[in-house]
Design a protein around this motif. Structure first.
Motif: not given
Length: 63
Positions: A4-13, A18-23
């Motif tokens: 779950d931790f790795i999945a969460q880190v992947d999701t956050q990355q 996506l946020t950087e691309r949108l910006e």
């Protein structure tokens, strides 16, 4: 091991990317609007480009 931790880190990355691309796209859009003299002028510019693209795409090959 994928937990779950790795999945969460992947999701956050992925969300961060996506946020950087949108910006970056937002900034590029703001620059384009300023370059064309306002939002309405920019929309008109995009409409002209779209019409020109369609016109080129519908021409027969020999033209």
């Amino acid at each position: 091991m994928y937990n779950d931790f790795i999945a969460q880190v992947d999701t956050q990355q992925h969300e961060r990317e996506l946020t950087e691309r949108l910006e970056r796209r937002r900034i590029a859009a703001e620059h384009a609007v300023q370059e064309h003299g306002g939002r309405l002028a920019f929309v008109a510019h995009l409409a002209r480009q779209a019409r020109a693209t369609r016109a080129v795409a519908t021409r027969p090959v020999g033209c």
